[in-house]
Motif scaffolding. Structure first.
Motif, PDB file in Angstrom:
ATOM      1  N   ALA A 101       0.828  -1.204   0.000  1.00  0.00           N
ATOM      2  CA  ALA A 101       0.000   0.000   0.000  1.00  0.00           C
ATOM      3  C   ALA A 101       0.863   1.254   0.000  1.00  0.00           C
ATOM      4  O   ALA A 101       0.562   2.230  -0.702  1.00  0.00           O
ATOM      5  CB  ALA A 101      -0.917  -0.004   1.218  1.00  0.00           C
ATOM      6  N   ALA A 102       1.955   1.239   0.775  1.00  0.00           N
ATOM      7  CA  ALA A 102       2.829   2.408   0.857  1.00  0.00           C
ATOM      8  C   ALA A 102       3.520   2.680  -0.475  1.00  0.00           C
ATOM      9  O   ALA A 102       3.673   3.836  -0.891  1.00  0.00           O
ATOM     10  CB  ALA A 102       3.867   2.211   1.957  1.00  0.00           C
ATOM     11  N   VAL A 103       3.940   1.628  -1.177  1.00  0.00           N
ATOM     12  CA  VAL A 103       4.615   1.797  -2.463  1.00  0.00           C
ATOM     13  C   VAL A 103       3.624   2.267  -3.523  1.00  0.00           C
ATOM     14  O   VAL A 103       3.905   3.181  -4.309  1.00  0.00           O
ATOM     15  CB  VAL A 103       5.306   0.486  -2.900  1.00  0.00           C
ATOM     16  CG1 VAL A 103       5.885   0.614  -4.316  1.00  0.00           C
ATOM     17  CG2 VAL A 103       6.420   0.129  -1.920  1.00  0.00           C
ATOM     18  N   VAL A 104       2.449   1.660  -3.547  1.00  0.00           N
ATOM     19  CA  VAL A 104       1.452   1.985  -4.572  1.00  0.00           C
ATOM     20  C   VAL A 104       0.860   3.385  -4.352  1.00  0.00           C
ATOM     21  O   VAL A 104       0.711   4.169  -5.293  1.00  0.00           O
ATOM     22  CB  VAL A 104       0.339   0.919  -4.593  1.00  0.00           C
ATOM     23  CG1 VAL A 104      -0.814   1.347  -5.490  1.00  0.00           C
ATOM     24  CG2 VAL A 104       0.905  -0.421  -5.064  1.00  0.00           C
ATOM     25  N   ARG A 105       0.546   3.690  -3.103  1.00  0.00           N
ATOM     26  CA  ARG A 105      -0.125   4.962  -2.809  1.00  0.00           C
ATOM     27  C   ARG A 105       0.862   6.117  -2.608  1.00  0.00           C
ATOM     28  O   ARG A 105       0.453   7.288  -2.661  1.00  0.00           O
ATOM     29  CB  ARG A 105      -0.994   4.805  -1.556  1.00  0.00           C
ATOM     30  CG  ARG A 105      -2.208   3.903  -1.728  1.00  0.00           C
ATOM     31  CD  ARG A 105      -3.389   4.617  -2.334  1.00  0.00           C
ATOM     32  NE  ARG A 105      -3.894   5.649  -1.450  1.00  0.00           N
ATOM     33  CZ  ARG A 105      -4.856   5.466  -0.530  1.00  0.00           C
ATOM     34  NH1 ARG A 105      -5.399   4.270  -0.383  1.00  0.00           N
ATOM     35  NH2 ARG A 105      -5.264   6.461   0.206  1.00  0.00           N
TER      36      ARG A 105
END
Length: 437
Positions: A408-412
């Motif tokens: 989630a941190a990488v994508v968002r």
């Protein structure tokens, strides 16, 4: 007397031997020599399987040295195997420990897991062990797994009868519950067993997983702290307990006493510290300082380390475009690990390249829980709320929750909820995730 030839018998070839130098005064030691794990060996070392003296008399002021051969059976299994290059000796070591280590041995479960690469041989070893120790929990767990792998249920039926015949035995009750279908009923049975037998390490282990998967960090900390005190359960409980303690605010320095119970946790903490300075693993220090080019350059010295570091660097916050491209261009089968599979799937999603390939790699990391992590990520990408995405994720183990938050941190990027970003950094160690600011 020094200098005599000794014949040494290494029982069952179970322990690696090392020759080293005890030095006195200003003498220079010889380089240590790994002698492998042969059953019979000849050596002219001065001291064999005994401690050298604390001092010696010499005829000059230059000091002196004595050669010593020692067994290193106290090391963790992976470290012992690292001292043996002959594959036949390595396999003999694994099988000897799987067959003969005492039920309360600290590393028995690890040796049995290593022996599982040869199920037919292991089945015979388990039968032998249970003849000697009918309530050997580690062996009975493996008996269940071997049956499950063959689509059979005889082990569980037998063990459940044993438990019914000895209702006061926590070990047999634990094994009987392991035979239940996974789900809410089994979880509640483990928690009830832990309440009935609060000091039993196996119930503490199982109930800790239940509580940690629910995100009940305080309760998981309490019961896993008991499991970390049991010789049979400490090695693989300690790393999970460390993740929980980090969620509760513990620093890595505060985890050092716990690391004494687990070689794996010791390694994870060392790789996150300055202990690796001067080795190729210093690449991880550079990675989490945001020095991505330096991290990758240092990892190039190690063919096994390089793909892992390159992939983590490419998925890190603020990684330069050339590293992102290199990570995406790396063949998917080269040096893949569960950690890099999740990071690469996240990077592929964000960059719109090879997403389907990396989705399959991520799904293959955990047959039980990976699908829920993938569903969580899909919900995040569909702009679900934090509450909705967490409901999709449900109850998963700490590391898998850490992978979910990492993706989630990488994508968002910077729009990722801070709680997820912080959770990723606490639940996963530095070697398991990209650098997140």
């Amino acid at each position: 007397m020094t200098g005599r030839s000794h014949f040494t018998y290494n029982v069952a070839g179970a322990t690696p031997m090392v020759q080293w130098s005890a030095v006195y005064g200003g003498a220079e030691p010889d380089e240590d020599r790994n002698l492998g794990a042969e059953r019979w060996s000849a050596t002219s070392a001065d001291y064999v399987l005994e401690e050298p003296p604390s001092s010696i008399q010499t005829k000059s002021n230059d000091g002196g040295k004595r050669s010593v051969v020692s067994a290193v059976g106290e090391l963790a299994p992976h470290r012992q195997l690292g001292l043996v290059t002959d594959e036949a000796q390595r396999q003999a070591m694994i099988l000897a420990h799987a067959r003969w280590d005492a039920p309360e041995s600290r590393h028995l479960t690890t040796w049995l897991a290593m022996a599982s690469q040869n199920p037919a041989t292991l089945q015979g070893i388990i039968a032998e062990r249970l003849t000697r120790h009918p309530e050997d929990v580690a062996a009975l767990r493996v008996e269940q797994q071997l049956d499950k792998g063959q689509g059979q249920n005889a082990a569980c039926e037998r063990q459940q009868k044993m438990a019914a015949g000895k209702p006061a035995s926590p070990a047999l009750a634990y094994l009987s519950i392991r035979c239940m279908p996974e789900g809410q009923a089994q979880d509640e049975a483990f928690l009830a067993g832990q309440q009935r037998w609060p000091q039993d390490p196996w119930f503490a282990l199982a109930s800790g997983y239940v509580l940690a998967s629910r995100g009940d960090w305080s309760a998981a900390n309490e019961v896993w702290s008991k499991a970390a005190m049991g010789p049979q359960t400490a090695e693989f409980t300690a790393p999970e307990l460390a993740r929980v303690k980090r969620m509760l605010g513990a620093s890595d320095q505060e985890l050092q006493p716990l690391a004494a119970e687990s070689a794996h946790l010791t390694s994870l903490l060392a790789l996150d510290s300055t202990e690796v300075m001067g080795s190729q693993y210093e690449a991880y220090i550079h990675l989490h300082r945001g020095e991505y080019q330096g991290a990758v350059a240092m990892a190039e010295l190690d063919a096994e380390l390089f793909p892992q570091v390159l992939r983590l660097a490419g998925a890190s916050d603020g990684a330069p475009e050339d590293l992102i491209k290199k990570a995406l261009d790396l063949p998917a089968e080269e040096g893949i690990s569960p950690d890099s599979a999740w990071s690469m799937w996240a990077l592929a999603l964000r960059q719109g390249r090879n997403e389907a390939v990396w989705r399959e790699k991520a799904l293959a990391t955990d047959a039980e829980e990976a699908a829920r992590v993938v569903a969580f990520v899909d919900a995040v990408r569909a702009n679900a709320s934090v509450q909705q995405a967490e409901a999709v994720l449900g109850n998963v183990r700490p590391a898998n929750r850490g992978y979910a938050y990492t993706v989630a941190a990488v994508v968002r990027g910077q729009s990722c909820p801070q709680a997820w970003r912080d959770g990723a950094k606490k639940l996963l160690f530095g070697t398991e995730r990209p650098h997140l600011m």
